[in-house]
Design a protein around this motif. Structure first.
Motif, PDB file in Angstrom:
ATOM      1  N   ALA A 151     -13.317   9.058  -3.784  1.00  0.00           N
ATOM      2  CA  ALA A 151     -13.716   7.681  -3.547  1.00  0.00           C
ATOM      3  C   ALA A 151     -13.457   7.302  -2.101  1.00  0.00           C
ATOM      4  O   ALA A 151     -12.615   7.893  -1.441  1.00  0.00           O
ATOM      5  N   PRO A 152     -14.184   6.304  -1.573  1.00  0.00           N
ATOM      6  CA  PRO A 152     -14.010   5.914  -0.176  1.00  0.00           C
ATOM      7  C   PRO A 152     -12.583   5.532   0.186  1.00  0.00           C
ATOM      8  O   PRO A 152     -12.165   5.714   1.319  1.00  0.00           O
ATOM      9  N   LEU A 153     -11.803   4.966  -0.762  1.00  0.00           N
ATOM     10  CA  LEU A 153     -10.443   4.525  -0.447  1.00  0.00           C
ATOM     11  C   LEU A 153      -9.397   5.597  -0.716  1.00  0.00           C
ATOM     12  O   LEU A 153      -8.232   5.406  -0.390  1.00  0.00           O
ATOM     13  N   SER A 154      -9.801   6.733  -1.323  1.00  0.00           N
ATOM     14  CA  SER A 154      -8.810   7.733  -1.713  1.00  0.00           C
ATOM     15  C   SER A 154      -8.175   8.424  -0.512  1.00  0.00           C
ATOM     16  O   SER A 154      -7.060   8.920  -0.607  1.00  0.00           O
ATOM     17  N   GLY A 155      -8.877   8.487   0.597  1.00  0.00           N
ATOM     18  CA  GLY A 155      -8.325   9.154   1.778  1.00  0.00           C
ATOM     19  C   GLY A 155      -7.859   8.207   2.855  1.00  0.00           C
ATOM     20  O   GLY A 155      -7.716   8.601   4.013  1.00  0.00           O
ATOM     21  N   ALA A 156      -7.622   6.934   2.478  1.00  0.00           N
ATOM     22  CA  ALA A 156      -7.198   5.954   3.471  1.00  0.00           C
ATOM     23  C   ALA A 156      -5.821   6.301   4.013  1.00  0.00           C
ATOM     24  O   ALA A 156      -4.971   6.858   3.309  1.00  0.00           O
ATOM     25  N   SER A 157      -5.585   5.960   5.266  1.00  0.00           N
ATOM     26  CA  SER A 157      -4.315   6.283   5.905  1.00  0.00           C
ATOM     27  C   SER A 157      -3.196   5.345   5.470  1.00  0.00           C
ATOM     28  O   SER A 157      -2.036   5.741   5.435  1.00  0.00           O
ATOM     29  N   ARG A 158      -3.505   4.101   5.124  1.00  0.00           N
ATOM     30  CA  ARG A 158      -2.487   3.143   4.731  1.00  0.00           C
ATOM     31  C   ARG A 158      -2.239   3.226   3.222  1.00  0.00           C
ATOM     32  O   ARG A 158      -3.172   3.247   2.422  1.00  0.00           O
ATOM     33  N   TRP A 159      -0.947   3.221   2.866  1.00  0.00           N
ATOM     34  CA  TRP A 159      -0.594   3.427   1.466  1.00  0.00           C
ATOM     35  C   TRP A 159      -1.099   2.296   0.575  1.00  0.00           C
ATOM     36  O   TRP A 159      -1.518   2.540  -0.563  1.00  0.00           O
ATOM     37  N   TRP A 160      -1.077   1.065   1.095  1.00  0.00           N
ATOM     38  CA  TRP A 160      -1.489  -0.045   0.247  1.00  0.00           C
ATOM     39  C   TRP A 160      -2.989  -0.030  -0.020  1.00  0.00           C
ATOM     40  O   TRP A 160      -3.448  -0.529  -1.067  1.00  0.00           O
TER      41      TRP A 160
END
Length: 408
Positions: free
Chosen positions: A11-20
């Motif tokens: 998903a687009p948010l699965s590899g986000a750098s910020r934990w939240w």
């Protein structure tokens, strides 16, 4: 049944750098499940007239799977889809008002749309199409048994689900395209880094050949001729000089093999070391000390740094060839600048050796010396004429332009 085809894309948010940001989908799923579960039980029991136990039995599979839909949306869809269809069939046995939605109450529509968001962000296009077709087929079949007659609201889940799947699927495809583009950019940067490394190794190889081969050849000649140039050498000293000459020859051979590994024939451009026209005299003096008489005509003209470096390396390689292939042969080195300042001429000529050498300084030759000269001359946009003379000597003449090109 709809099956999972290979590993689903992220998903687009699965590899986000910020934990939240990574935890955001879980938070939304928890809030949706916490809100829908009690609401579904209350609406099914109070508005649709179902028994509280039956309402709870339907609400739990309709809302609880939303918690793991973040990572396994297709499996959650299996459970929720079956529960929604079962709930629609159970509602056929209840006596509810015609104003209420059927076959899917509002809570089920909200939960199903949330599930479609998870599906669109996680699953491939073919899976999304199959999900929508299954939803449309079941909805069309249920409309034929609608308790209060079919109306436009019965197709609400099909329409909203299709739009949601389309939009979120497009968002996922865009994310995948950006990810692939970033990966390709990373690969391209790695390839550029590798190509730069190979070019740097090629430059090092040429500089290694130009510098080390010349000095090692001089060392070899000095060690080989020490017994003839120096009087009253002890047997131990003669043996030492013989060992030095053998080690120098072996080092030359190792350097040639290393050069063959490092060299890249397609690489152009050179490093910018310090030697220039002013250092050519030192080359001549070192060659004279090795037993090769050299007549030198210096040049104190102000030339671009790249031209001076090229002239220095050409003379260095030419004198090294004289030491290697014609030891003791007289040589003449001349570096002159044209009066109109258009070019620099480098001329190195040697005669035949006084006598053929008893043993070659190198058992094999790779020819990188002349290749290196030609590359340097080509870099300066000049010309090189190299070849044997009728008397057995050799001539190297290079014309290096001083104008018409930025050589620095």
């Amino acid at each position: 049944m709809i099956s999972v085809e290979g590993k689903p894309p992220g998903a687009p948010l699965s590899g986000a750098s910020r934990w939240w940001v990574r935890l955001l989908p879980w938070g939304l799923a928890f809030v949706l499940c916490s809100a829908l579960l009690p609401t579904t039980i209350k609406v099914l029991s109070a508005d649709y007239g179902l028994n509280a136990g039956v309402a709870s039995a339907l609400a739990i599979p309709q809302a609880a799977p939303l918690l793991f839909a973040v990572v396994r949306p297709l499996r959650a869809w299996y459970v929720i889809f079956v529960a929604d269809v079962a709930g629609a069939l159970v509602l056929l046995t209840a006596d509810f008002e015609a104003r209420l939605l059927w076959p899917f109450p509002p809570m089920q529509i909200v939960g199903y749309i949330g599930l479609c968001v998870a599906l669109g962000l996680r699953e491939r296009g073919r899976t999304l199409i199959l999900v929508w077709l299954a939803t449309a087929a079941v909805n069309a079949g249920l409309m034929t048994v609608a308790p209060h007659g079919a109306n436009g609201m019965t197709a609400l889940l099909t329409i909203l689900g299709g739009v949601t799947l389309l939009l979120t699927g497009a968002l996922r495809e865009r994310h995948e395209a950006q990810r692939r583009l970033a990966e390709q950019k990373t690969i391209s940067e790695a390839e550029r880094g590798r190509r730069t490394l190979l070019e740097e190794r090629a430059r090092i190889a040429r500089e290694l050949h130009d510098v080390v081969a010349h000095h090692m050849s001089v060392i070899t000649v000095q060690a080989d001729t020490a017994a003839y140039r120096l009087d009253r050498l002890t047997p131990e000293a003669r043996e030492e000089f013989t060992s030095i000459a053998a080690a120098a020859r072996e080092s030359l051979g190792e350097m040639r093999r290393l050069l063959g590994v490092l060299r890249n024939e397609d690489a152009h451009g050179e490093l910018a070391p310090q030697p220039g026209l002013s250092r050519i005299g030192q080359l001549v003096e070192a060659t004279v000390r090795a037993g090769v008489p050299v007549e030198f005509t210096p040049c104190d003209a102000d030339v671009p740094e790249a031209v001076g470096l090229s002239a220095y390396r050409i003379v260095q390689e030419a004198l090294a060839n004289v030491v290697r292939h014609a030891p003791g042969a007289p040589a003449r080195v001349s570096v002159t600048a044209a009066r109109d300042g258009s070019r620099l001429t480098v001329l190195v000529v040697n005669g035949p050796p006084p006598e053929p050498p008893t043993a070659p300084l190198e058992s094999t030759g790779t020819g990188h010396g002349l290749v290196g000269m030609r590359e340097r001359v080509r870099l300066a946009d000049g010309t090189l004429d190299a070849g044997p003379l009728p008397d057995g000597g050799f001539r190297i003449a290079a014309q290096l332009p001083l104008t018409g090109k930025d050589l620095t």
